[in-house]
Design a protein around this motif. Structure first.
Motif, PDB file in Angstrom:
ATOM      1  N   ALA A  80       0.830  -1.203   0.000  1.00  0.00           N
ATOM      2  CA  ALA A  80       0.000   0.000   0.000  1.00  0.00           C
ATOM      3  C   ALA A  80       0.868   1.258   0.000  1.00  0.00           C
ATOM      4  O   ALA A  80       0.574   2.232  -0.702  1.00  0.00           O
ATOM      5  N   ALA A  81       1.936   1.242   0.782  1.00  0.00           N
ATOM      6  CA  ALA A  81       2.848   2.392   0.796  1.00  0.00           C
ATOM      7  C   ALA A  81       3.466   2.596  -0.582  1.00  0.00           C
ATOM      8  O   ALA A  81       3.621   3.737  -1.043  1.00  0.00           O
ATOM      9  N   GLY A  82       3.812   1.505  -1.253  1.00  0.00           N
ATOM     10  CA  GLY A  82       4.345   1.602  -2.610  1.00  0.00           C
ATOM     11  C   GLY A  82       3.332   2.202  -3.575  1.00  0.00           C
ATOM     12  O   GLY A  82       3.679   3.027  -4.424  1.00  0.00           O
ATOM     13  N   LEU A  83       2.065   1.809  -3.412  1.00  0.00           N
ATOM     14  CA  LEU A  83       1.026   2.400  -4.252  1.00  0.00           C
ATOM     15  C   LEU A  83       0.847   3.884  -3.935  1.00  0.00           C
ATOM     16  O   LEU A  83       0.633   4.693  -4.842  1.00  0.00           O
ATOM     17  N   GLY A  84       0.982   4.258  -2.662  1.00  0.00           N
ATOM     18  CA  GLY A  84       0.923   5.670  -2.290  1.00  0.00           C
ATOM     19  C   GLY A  84       2.079   6.450  -2.881  1.00  0.00           C
ATOM     20  O   GLY A  84       1.922   7.610  -3.285  1.00  0.00           O
ATOM     21  N   TYR A  85       3.240   5.831  -2.945  1.00  0.00           N
ATOM     22  CA  TYR A  85       4.427   6.430  -3.566  1.00  0.00           C
ATOM     23  C   TYR A  85       4.105   6.777  -5.026  1.00  0.00           C
ATOM     24  O   TYR A  85       4.372   7.881  -5.511  1.00  0.00           O
ATOM     25  N   ILE A  86       3.504   5.817  -5.717  1.00  0.00           N
ATOM     26  CA  ILE A  86       3.135   6.002  -7.120  1.00  0.00           C
ATOM     27  C   ILE A  86       2.034   7.055  -7.249  1.00  0.00           C
ATOM     28  O   ILE A  86       2.090   7.912  -8.142  1.00  0.00           O
ATOM     29  N   ASP A  87       1.033   7.011  -6.355  1.00  0.00           N
ATOM     30  CA  ASP A  87      -0.033   8.019  -6.381  1.00  0.00           C
ATOM     31  C   ASP A  87       0.552   9.425  -6.291  1.00  0.00           C
ATOM     32  O   ASP A  87       0.140  10.333  -7.017  1.00  0.00           O
ATOM     33  N   PHE A  88       1.507   9.616  -5.383  1.00  0.00           N
ATOM     34  CA  PHE A  88       2.125  10.929  -5.216  1.00  0.00           C
ATOM     35  C   PHE A  88       2.826  11.363  -6.500  1.00  0.00           C
ATOM     36  O   PHE A  88       2.690  12.504  -6.946  1.00  0.00           O
ATOM     37  N   ALA A  89       3.578  10.453  -7.109  1.00  0.00           N
ATOM     38  CA  ALA A  89       4.308  10.791  -8.341  1.00  0.00           C
ATOM     39  C   ALA A  89       3.351  11.178  -9.462  1.00  0.00           C
ATOM     40  O   ALA A  89       3.634  12.087 -10.239  1.00  0.00           O
ATOM     41  N   LEU A  90       2.214  10.499  -9.534  1.00  0.00           N
ATOM     42  CA  LEU A  90       1.236  10.809 -10.585  1.00  0.00           C
ATOM     43  C   LEU A  90       0.504  12.112 -10.304  1.00  0.00           C
ATOM     44  O   LEU A  90       0.215  12.871 -11.228  1.00  0.00           O
ATOM     45  N   ALA A  91       0.208  12.383  -9.046  1.00  0.00           N
ATOM     46  CA  ALA A  91      -0.526  13.596  -8.690  1.00  0.00           C
ATOM     47  C   ALA A  91       0.342  14.841  -8.778  1.00  0.00           C
ATOM     48  O   ALA A  91      -0.154  15.922  -9.109  1.00  0.00           O
TER      49      ALA A  91
ATOM     50  N   ALA B 222       8.042  -6.261   7.929  1.00  0.00           N
ATOM     51  CA  ALA B 222       7.757  -7.365   7.009  1.00  0.00           C
ATOM     52  C   ALA B 222       8.875  -8.408   7.006  1.00  0.00           C
ATOM     53  O   ALA B 222       8.831  -9.360   6.230  1.00  0.00           O
ATOM     54  N   GLY B 223       9.887  -8.237   7.883  1.00  0.00           N
ATOM     55  CA  GLY B 223      10.964  -9.207   7.989  1.00  0.00           C
ATOM     56  C   GLY B 223      12.126  -8.966   7.048  1.00  0.00           C
ATOM     57  O   GLY B 223      12.971  -9.836   6.863  1.00  0.00           O
ATOM     58  N   GLY B 224      12.190  -7.771   6.476  1.00  0.00           N
ATOM     59  CA  GLY B 224      13.234  -7.461   5.512  1.00  0.00           C
ATOM     60  C   GLY B 224      14.507  -6.952   6.155  1.00  0.00           C
ATOM     61  O   GLY B 224      14.539  -6.549   7.309  1.00  0.00           O
ATOM     62  N   SER B 225      15.563  -6.956   5.356  1.00  0.00           N
ATOM     63  CA  SER B 225      16.890  -6.521   5.783  1.00  0.00           C
ATOM     64  C   SER B 225      17.212  -5.154   5.169  1.00  0.00           C
ATOM     65  O   SER B 225      16.409  -4.580   4.439  1.00  0.00           O
ATOM     66  N   LEU B 226      18.433  -4.673   5.435  1.00  0.00           N
ATOM     67  CA  LEU B 226      18.878  -3.422   4.820  1.00  0.00           C
ATOM     68  C   LEU B 226      18.872  -3.520   3.297  1.00  0.00           C
ATOM     69  O   LEU B 226      18.509  -2.568   2.604  1.00  0.00           O
ATOM     70  N   ALA B 227      19.267  -4.662   2.786  1.00  0.00           N
ATOM     71  CA  ALA B 227      19.247  -4.849   1.335  1.00  0.00           C
ATOM     72  C   ALA B 227      17.816  -4.806   0.807  1.00  0.00           C
ATOM     73  O   ALA B 227      17.556  -4.278  -0.279  1.00  0.00           O
ATOM     74  N   ASP B 228      16.880  -5.344   1.581  1.00  0.00           N
ATOM     75  CA  ASP B 228      15.475  -5.308   1.173  1.00  0.00           C
ATOM     76  C   ASP B 228      14.933  -3.880   1.153  1.00  0.00           C
ATOM     77  O   ASP B 228      14.113  -3.534   0.304  1.00  0.00           O
ATOM     78  N   ILE B 229      15.400  -3.044   2.084  1.00  0.00           N
ATOM     79  CA  ILE B 229      14.986  -1.639   2.093  1.00  0.00           C
ATOM     80  C   ILE B 229      15.376  -0.993   0.766  1.00  0.00           C
ATOM     81  O   ILE B 229      14.567  -0.329   0.109  1.00  0.00           O
ATOM     82  N   ALA B 230      16.615  -1.213   0.349  1.00  0.00           N
ATOM     83  CA  ALA B 230      17.080  -0.655  -0.926  1.00  0.00           C
ATOM     84  C   ALA B 230      16.288  -1.222  -2.093  1.00  0.00           C
ATOM     85  O   ALA B 230      15.936  -0.494  -3.030  1.00  0.00           O
ATOM     86  N   ALA B 231      15.996  -2.514  -2.061  1.00  0.00           N
ATOM     87  CA  ALA B 231      15.257  -3.147  -3.156  1.00  0.00           C
ATOM     88  C   ALA B 231      13.832  -2.605  -3.250  1.00  0.00           C
ATOM     89  O   ALA B 231      13.357  -2.281  -4.346  1.00  0.00           O
ATOM     90  N   VAL B 232      13.159  -2.489  -2.114  1.00  0.00           N
ATOM     91  CA  VAL B 232      11.786  -1.981  -2.113  1.00  0.00           C
ATOM     92  C   VAL B 232      11.756  -0.533  -2.580  1.00  0.00           C
ATOM     93  O   VAL B 232      10.933  -0.147  -3.413  1.00  0.00           O
ATOM     94  N   TRP B 233      12.667   0.282  -2.040  1.00  0.00           N
ATOM     95  CA  TRP B 233      12.701   1.690  -2.426  1.00  0.00           C
ATOM     96  C   TRP B 233      12.986   1.827  -3.919  1.00  0.00           C
ATOM     97  O   TRP B 233      12.329   2.576  -4.640  1.00  0.00           O
ATOM     98  N   SER B 234      13.964   1.082  -4.398  1.00  0.00           N
ATOM     99  CA  SER B 234      14.333   1.159  -5.813  1.00  0.00           C
ATOM    100  C   SER B 234      13.175   0.760  -6.715  1.00  0.00           C
ATOM    101  O   SER B 234      12.906   1.419  -7.732  1.00  0.00           O
ATOM    102  N   LEU B 235      12.490  -0.294  -6.348  1.00  0.00           N
ATOM    103  CA  LEU B 235      11.379  -0.753  -7.177  1.00  0.00           C
ATOM    104  C   LEU B 235      10.220   0.240  -7.143  1.00  0.00           C
ATOM    105  O   LEU B 235       9.680   0.605  -8.191  1.00  0.00           O
ATOM    106  N   ALA B 236       9.843   0.688  -5.953  1.00  0.00           N
ATOM    107  CA  ALA B 236       8.736   1.650  -5.855  1.00  0.00           C
ATOM    108  C   ALA B 236       9.069   2.938  -6.596  1.00  0.00           C
ATOM    109  O   ALA B 236       8.243   3.468  -7.346  1.00  0.00           O
ATOM    110  N   HIS B 237      10.287   3.415  -6.409  1.00  0.00           N
ATOM    111  CA  HIS B 237      10.689   4.648  -7.083  1.00  0.00           C
ATOM    112  C   HIS B 237      10.753   4.466  -8.596  1.00  0.00           C
ATOM    113  O   HIS B 237      10.282   5.326  -9.351  1.00  0.00           O
ATOM    114  N   GLY B 238      11.322   3.371  -9.023  1.00  0.00           N
ATOM    115  CA  GLY B 238      11.406   3.111 -10.460  1.00  0.00           C
ATOM    116  C   GLY B 238      10.039   3.025 -11.107  1.00  0.00           C
ATOM    117  O   GLY B 238       9.804   3.598 -12.181  1.00  0.00           O
TER     118      GLY B 238
END
Length: 192
Positions: free
Chosen positions: A90-101, A140-156
């Motif tokens: 949901a946060a990732g979708l909010g990230y996208i909503d912000f970019a579109l708005a 969600a049980g993620g690591s530092l590497a997962d933080i970078a992966a999630v951020w990169s994917l949502a941002h991309g």
């Protein structure tokens, strides 16, 4: 034609609103205090009095942008299931909503060197956005590497969609698009 004049209310907020409109219309490269003053209907010295220079005004606008960015995420999170993985999607979708708005504001936050990220207000606002991401990935049980992966994917995804480059999502209804995006976001760390 009579020029609109600013007469009451919160001048600082009016200047920030005029700055966002100017940024959206002209882009960061052509952004100027003089244009913002004209748009707000005030003397060309008024923005300088409040913000110092154009970068100072862009810094204040970026602070507002990060607050709205987190609000867009919170709006999506409020309607999602409470489990950590659903909240993260949901946060990732909010990230996208912000970019579109607010595509120009999105580019200011994540692609411009004009705002002063050493400014205490902007440092706090951008840190709050990162802390939110970090807390969600950790929950969600993620690591530092997962933080970078999630951020990169949502941002991309946000950047590609806002630029009209992710054509495979065109033609989908909003619920279909959200389902497809949530599935893509979940790929950032499938083991969680």
């Amino acid at each position: 034609m009579t020029e609109k004049r600013y007469h009451h209310g919160d001048l600082r907020a009016a200047l920030i609103a005029a700055a966002e409109a100017d940024l959206a219309e002209r882009g960061v490269e052509a952004f100027s205090l003089r244009q913002v003053a004209k748009r707000a209907g005030v003397s060309h010295a008024a923005p300088a009095h409040h913000f110092g220079d154009a970068d100072g005004l862009l810094t204040a606008l970026a602070v507002e942008g990060f607050h709205r960015f987190l609000s867009a995420q919170a709006a999506r999170e409020a309607t999602a299931a409470p489990d950590p993985r659903s909240q993260l999607a949901a946060a990732g979708l909010g990230y996208i909503d912000f970019a579109l708005a607010s595509p120009a504001l999105f580019r200011l936050l994540f692609g411009s060197n004009r705002p002063d990220f050493a400014n205490p207000d902007l440092a706090a606002a951008s840190s709050a956005a990162y802390a939110h991401l970090e807390a969600q990935v950790t929950a969600a049980g993620g690591s530092l590497a997962d933080i970078a992966a999630v951020w990169s994917l949502a941002h991309g995804l946000a950047d590609l969609i806002a630029a009209g480059r992710l054509t495979s999502l065109q033609g989908l209804s909003p619920p279909e698009r959200d389902t497809a995006l949530a599935a893509l976001l979940a790929r950032a760390f499938p083991g969680v």
